[in-house]
Enzyme design. Sequence first.
Site, PDB file in Angstrom:
ATOM      1  N   LYS A 180       0.858  -1.188   0.000  1.00 34.19           N
ATOM      2  CA  LYS A 180       0.000   0.000   0.000  1.00 34.19           C
ATOM      3  C   LYS A 180       0.895   1.239   0.000  1.00 34.19           C
ATOM      4  O   LYS A 180       1.527   1.559   1.002  1.00 34.19           O
ATOM      5  CB  LYS A 180      -0.915   0.058   1.218  1.00 34.19           C
ATOM      6  CG  LYS A 180      -1.948   1.177   1.043  1.00 34.19           C
ATOM      7  CD  LYS A 180      -2.574   1.656   2.325  1.00 34.19           C
ATOM      8  CE  LYS A 180      -1.875   2.848   2.934  1.00 34.19           C
ATOM      9  NZ  LYS A 180      -1.897   4.082   2.142  1.00 34.19           N
ATOM     10  N   GLY A 233       7.943   5.400   7.610  1.00 36.53           N
ATOM     11  CA  GLY A 233       7.040   6.531   7.792  1.00 36.53           C
ATOM     12  C   GLY A 233       7.214   7.168   9.148  1.00 36.53           C
ATOM     13  O   GLY A 233       8.304   7.133   9.729  1.00 36.53           O
ATOM     14  N   SER A 234       6.104   7.706   9.660  1.00 32.74           N
ATOM     15  CA  SER A 234       6.196   8.515  10.886  1.00 32.74           C
ATOM     16  C   SER A 234       6.383   7.643  12.125  1.00 32.74           C
ATOM     17  O   SER A 234       6.004   6.463  12.142  1.00 32.74           O
ATOM     18  CB  SER A 234       4.935   9.359  11.047  1.00 32.74           C
ATOM     19  OG  SER A 234       3.863   8.539  11.443  1.00 32.74           O
ATOM     20  N   GLY A 238       4.519   4.145  13.060  1.00 31.44           N
ATOM     21  CA  GLY A 238       5.454   3.030  13.246  1.00 31.44           C
ATOM     22  C   GLY A 238       5.226   2.310  14.570  1.00 31.44           C
ATOM     23  O   GLY A 238       5.219   1.086  14.629  1.00 31.44           O
ATOM     24  N   GLU A 255      11.260   1.788   9.549  1.00 35.40           N
ATOM     25  CA  GLU A 255      12.201   2.890   9.304  1.00 35.40           C
ATOM     26  C   GLU A 255      11.477   4.177   9.634  1.00 35.40           C
ATOM     27  O   GLU A 255      10.501   4.523   8.975  1.00 35.40           O
ATOM     28  CB  GLU A 255      12.661   2.891   7.844  1.00 35.40           C
ATOM     29  CG  GLU A 255      13.629   1.783   7.505  1.00 35.40           C
ATOM     30  CD  GLU A 255      14.891   1.800   8.332  1.00 35.40           C
ATOM     31  OE1 GLU A 255      15.315   2.874   8.804  1.00 35.40           O
ATOM     32  OE2 GLU A 255      15.455   0.708   8.547  1.00 35.40           O
ATOM     33  N   CYS A 289      13.968  11.242   5.930  1.00 32.20           N
ATOM     34  CA  CYS A 289      14.396  10.877   7.277  1.00 32.20           C
ATOM     35  C   CYS A 289      15.897  11.056   7.429  1.00 32.20           C
ATOM     36  O   CYS A 289      16.392  11.170   8.543  1.00 32.20           O
ATOM     37  CB  CYS A 289      13.969   9.456   7.602  1.00 32.20           C
ATOM     38  SG  CYS A 289      14.521   8.273   6.399  1.00 32.20           S
ATOM     39  N   GLU A 389      11.774  16.111  14.930  1.00 32.47           N
ATOM     40  CA  GLU A 389      11.892  16.104  13.473  1.00 32.47           C
ATOM     41  C   GLU A 389      10.800  16.984  12.871  1.00 32.47           C
ATOM     42  O   GLU A 389       9.614  16.762  13.105  1.00 32.47           O
ATOM     43  CB  GLU A 389      11.735  14.666  12.959  1.00 32.47           C
ATOM     44  CG  GLU A 389      11.950  14.547  11.470  1.00 32.47           C
ATOM     45  CD  GLU A 389      11.728  13.131  10.949  1.00 32.47           C
ATOM     46  OE1 GLU A 389      10.705  12.529  11.318  1.00 32.47           O
ATOM     47  OE2 GLU A 389      12.569  12.641  10.175  1.00 32.47           O
TER      48      GLU A 389
HETATM   49  C1  UN1 Z   1      17.993   9.102   0.973  1.00 29.88           C
HETATM   50  O1  UN1 Z   1      18.537   9.726   1.869  1.00 29.88           O
HETATM   51  O2  UN1 Z   1      18.333   9.249  -0.193  1.00 29.88           O
HETATM   52  O3  UN1 Z   1      12.142   7.928   4.208  1.00 29.88           O
HETATM   53  C2  UN1 Z   1      16.922   8.111   1.241  1.00 29.88           C
HETATM   54  C3  UN1 Z   1      13.291   8.367   4.057  1.00 29.88           C
HETATM   55  C4  UN1 Z   1      14.443   7.389   3.994  1.00 29.88           C
HETATM   56  C5  UN1 Z   1      15.075   7.374   2.665  1.00 29.88           C
HETATM   57  C6  UN1 Z   1      16.188   8.344   2.519  1.00 29.88           C
HETATM   58  N1  UN1 Z   1      13.967   6.059   4.336  1.00 29.88           N
HETATM   59  O4  UN1 Z   1      13.467   9.557   3.927  1.00 29.88           O
END
Ligand code: UN1
Length: 490
Positions: A180, A233-234, A238, A255, A289, A389
């Site tokens: 999704k 995501g957030s 998460g 992540e 991120c 963040e």
């Molecule tokens: C990058 O730095 O090129 O969601 C990728 C994000 C990371 C991916 C960063 N998982 O921003």
Amino acid sequence: MSTTTTIPAPGNLIGGAWQPAISGQTFENRNPADTDDLVAHHAASDDRDLDAAFAAASEAFPAWRRTPGIARGNILYRAAEILASRVEAIARELTREEGKTLKEATGETMRAVAILRYFAGETAQPHGEHYPSASPTTMLYTLREPLGVITIITPWNFPIAIPAWKLVPALAYGNAVVIKPASDAPLCTIRLAECLVDAGLPAGVLNVVTGSASALGDRLVTDERSVAVSFTGSDATGKHIRDLAGAHGKKVQLELGGKNPAIVLADADMDHALTQVINGAMMSTGQKCTATSRAIVDRHIVAEFTERLAQKIGALTVGNGLDGATQVGPLINAKAADSVAEQVEQARGEGTELLVGGRRLDGDHARGHFVAPALFNDVSPSSRLGQDELFGPVLGVIPVDGMDEAISVANNVRYGLSASLFTRDLTRAMRFVQEIQAGIVHVNSETAGAEPQVPFGGYKGSSSYSREQGKAAREFFTQIKTVYLDPSPS
Ligand code: UN1
């Protein structure tokens, strides 16, 4: 620049067929740089569509897991070539749906090509180990086998690279997938899936379901036909996914956020550090991120460094990513732009000095979700601006007295995704590599970026201790079978 036509989106991919949502409902997706530009309509799915997708994936999995890895790799390699031939068109769509500049969108689409190529190659790598046994007749070895049906939930900020770096290894190692994509930017996942279908991926092995997280989220995680969930995501989502997936006995990969520091020491090449810090902070409009959000600068050079940063950040051209002059695109939606502008106001209210930017832009920019790239001076490391963040084009300078304080400030946050150091001193560089709490460490380059052949992921609150991409992807997308093989005694 609303001169482009609305793309007829093919809907969901379920069991090899593109189809509308069972409800017949759709939602619209508009260009964040120009809300008059209606990019596409997408299927507004519900539980019934997910049910069909999980059924299709479960049915397709047994044959796919028995397909030799090399044959799976050949399909991925063909998909890479197909995607490479469509880069220009897909990159334009990426810019229209997500907002980043065409240059970045092209780079990101090429990254998806590289991911397909890399994992096509991985399918020919050894997938087990041979061990000595205590028994003289036993052949003792391990195999890596797929998990089953995997749920993948992806964000809008890398709408082709992140879907690729999750679903490509999932498929390479023999799993079936229900993905999704974020409803702010689902088109690129559809384009990637089209390449895989055109390359000969069997029906049902990959299923794409679009729709809102609130309508689909929990079912994506709890459906008993899926055994694992990979999410980027957030933090809040998460944590919810981790708890829900844990309660249902699923394997989970998360992540999440970052508050990534770039430490600039007094001996650094200042021109180089300026360029890298600005790229790290402002590319993708700071919406990644891995973005640099804290410039931790030695007090000996902080005045000059900050002044030059402010001058360069103030001179960035903000606009529609399809315009070649644009350096910084819009935020993804109105809510995101309002939230960034609000957090900037909040920090000012707390007494932090805003040197440049930070306002919603109107006038020529009124049809998009634009915020002027912002720089704060003398940020307190423990303030919200120093800790949280923002996910936008906002950088804060934190002055420090030398390397020890820099590392201590850098580490004193709940995140640990990526970190940079700018210096010419190898001894300090090696100490930084040793002491910094981050999953990805850069010396003399920006905090963002992710090559497909190396592990990607963070320390502390940035990840769930698993890693994506490279050989590390195998850890998540496979399980180990240990085999004791003896000849029959007769
Ligand atoms: C990058 O730095 O090129 O969601 C990728 C994000 C990371 C991916 C960063 N998982 O921003």
